[in-house]
Scaffold this motif. Structure first.
Motif, short mmCIF file in Angstrom:
data_model
loop_
_atom_site.label_atom_id
_atom_site.label_comp_id
_atom_site.label_asym_id
_atom_site.label_seq_id
_atom_site.Cartn_x
_atom_site.Cartn_y
_atom_site.Cartn_z
N ILE A 1 0.56 53.07 15.09
CA ILE A 1 1.10 51.72 14.94
C ILE A 1 2.56 51.66 15.36
N ALA A 2 3.33 52.69 15.00
CA ALA A 2 4.74 52.74 15.40
C ALA A 2 4.87 52.76 16.92
N ARG A 3 4.01 53.52 17.59
CA ARG A 3 4.05 53.55 19.06
C ARG A 3 3.70 52.20 19.65
N GLU A 4 2.67 51.57 19.10
CA GLU A 4 2.23 50.28 19.62
C GLU A 4 3.30 49.21 19.47
N THR A 5 4.00 49.23 18.36
CA THR A 5 4.98 48.17 18.06
C THR A 5 6.40 48.53 18.51
N GLY A 6 6.63 49.81 18.81
CA GLY A 6 7.98 50.25 19.16
C GLY A 6 8.89 50.41 17.97
N ALA A 7 8.33 50.42 16.75
CA ALA A 7 9.15 50.53 15.55
C ALA A 7 9.82 51.89 15.45
N THR A 8 11.00 51.90 14.85
CA THR A 8 11.68 53.14 14.51
C THR A 8 11.14 53.60 13.16
N LEU A 9 10.73 54.87 13.08
CA LEU A 9 10.06 55.39 11.90
C LEU A 9 10.90 56.46 11.23
N LEU A 10 11.17 56.26 9.92
CA LEU A 10 11.80 57.29 9.09
C LEU A 10 10.84 57.61 7.96
N MET A 11 10.52 58.90 7.82
CA MET A 11 9.50 59.31 6.86
C MET A 11 10.00 60.46 6.00
N ILE A 12 10.09 60.24 4.70
CA ILE A 12 10.39 61.35 3.79
C ILE A 12 9.20 62.30 3.78
N SER A 13 9.49 63.59 3.89
CA SER A 13 8.41 64.57 3.92
C SER A 13 8.80 65.81 3.14
N HIS A 14 7.88 66.28 2.28
CA HIS A 14 8.02 67.58 1.65
C HIS A 14 7.14 68.62 2.33
N ALA A 15 6.31 68.17 3.26
CA ALA A 15 5.37 69.06 3.92
C ALA A 15 5.75 69.24 5.39
N PRO A 16 6.16 70.44 5.79
CA PRO A 16 6.54 70.66 7.19
C PRO A 16 5.46 70.26 8.18
N GLU A 17 4.19 70.48 7.81
CA GLU A 17 3.11 70.15 8.74
C GLU A 17 3.04 68.65 9.01
N ASP A 18 3.39 67.82 8.00
CA ASP A 18 3.42 66.38 8.21
C ASP A 18 4.53 66.00 9.18
N GLU B 1 22.79 69.02 -0.31
CA GLU B 1 24.15 69.20 -0.83
C GLU B 1 25.00 67.95 -0.65
N GLY B 2 24.37 66.79 -0.93
CA GLY B 2 25.11 65.53 -0.93
C GLY B 2 25.36 64.91 0.43
N THR B 3 24.71 65.44 1.48
CA THR B 3 24.93 64.93 2.83
C THR B 3 23.62 64.76 3.57
N ALA B 4 23.49 63.64 4.29
CA ALA B 4 22.41 63.45 5.24
C ALA B 4 22.95 63.79 6.62
N HIS B 5 22.42 64.83 7.22
CA HIS B 5 22.96 65.35 8.48
C HIS B 5 22.36 64.62 9.68
N ALA B 6 23.02 64.74 10.81
CA ALA B 6 22.57 64.11 12.04
C ALA B 6 21.20 64.64 12.44
N PRO B 7 20.37 63.81 13.09
CA PRO B 7 19.02 64.24 13.48
C PRO B 7 19.04 65.43 14.43
N ARG B 8 18.04 66.30 14.25
CA ARG B 8 17.79 67.42 15.15
C ARG B 8 16.31 67.42 15.50
N PRO B 9 15.93 68.06 16.61
CA PRO B 9 14.50 68.16 16.90
C PRO B 9 13.75 68.78 15.72
N THR B 10 12.63 68.17 15.35
CA THR B 10 11.90 68.62 14.16
C THR B 10 11.52 70.09 14.24
#
Length: 230
Positions: free
Chosen positions: A175-192, A205-214
């Motif tokens: 659905i995100a691909r179809e609509t072009g939406a930007t997706l942010l997903m909290i994940s505790h599972a690396p496979e997800d 440690e109190g900081t949200a770091h810049a995105p990196r390749p998953t």
């Protein structure tokens, strides 16, 4: 494009610092130890938590002080938040109109959304008659109808079994691909995270770091993430 410009998001006595940019249409996992502030980040972007310093912008427009309903954001929570006394069609229709005053065209869109998430023919059922997976699909259909460019997921499928969780993740990604939406997903599972996101934001440690390749982040995690993942 989503930008957190030296933002400090307050959640009670805890403050999360975030200075990062996410491109439009990106698929991003939010990863980090339990209690690090992942939900704080998502809820700050959605407008449920205040920004004490800095600002949040979407495509250059400052949304820092906008109420949640005015933001370009749709959010799927850990709970499906369906109303038990309403039918499936009514619950989904809330994505179009909070008072459920739906035109014929709106009702057609509700039917199409239910069809899209695999709930064709279930419009008159109530949540109590649905499985957990079906309720998750209904919540996703409601979010679809909100037609927002930024989709936030706070582990809405965590209670589902592995196979169904993967199915729902694939549906969200599609659905995100179809609509072009930007997706942010909290994940505790690396496979997800590996399955549907191209980038990952480490919260630690109190900081949200810049995105990196998953894959890069998960294959070579910093010590704080390695200790958490085991």
């Amino acid at each position: 494009m989503l930008k957190l410009d030296a933002a400090h998001i307050r959640n009670g006595s805890f403050t999360l610092a975030a200075d990062l940019t996410i491109s439009g249409g990106a698929t991003v996992a939010v990863i980090g130890p339990s209690g690090a502030g992942k939900s704080t980040l998502i809820e700050g972007i959605a407008g449920f938590l205040p920004v004490a310093h800095g600002r949040i912008t979407w495509d250059g427009a400052d949304i820092t002080d906008q109420p949640p309903g005015a933001r370009p954001v749709a959010m799927l929570f850990q709970e499906d938040n369906l109303f038990p006394h309403l039918t499936l069609a009514q619950n989904v229709g809330l994505g179009l109109s909070p008072n459920l005053r739906l035109s014929a065209q709106d009702k057609t869109r509700v039917t199409e959304a239910l069809d899209r998430v695999g709930l064709a023919g279930m419009a008159t059922r109530k949540p109590g008659a649905l499985s957990g997976g079906q309720r998750s699909r209904a919540a996703l259909a409601r979010v679809m109808l909100q037609d927002k460019p930024l989709l936030l997921l706070d582990e809405p499928f965590a209670a589902l079994g592995p196979a169904l969780r993967m199915e729902m993740l694939d549906l969200v990604a599609e659905i995100a691909r179809e609509t072009g939406a930007t997706l942010l997903m909290i994940s505790h599972a690396p496979e997800d995270a590996r399955r549907i996101t191209a980038q990952a934001v480490l919260v630690a440690e109190g900081t949200a770091h810049a995105p990196r390749p998953t894959g890069e982040l998960l294959d070579n995690p910093p010590p704080v993430l390695r200790d958490y993942l085991g």
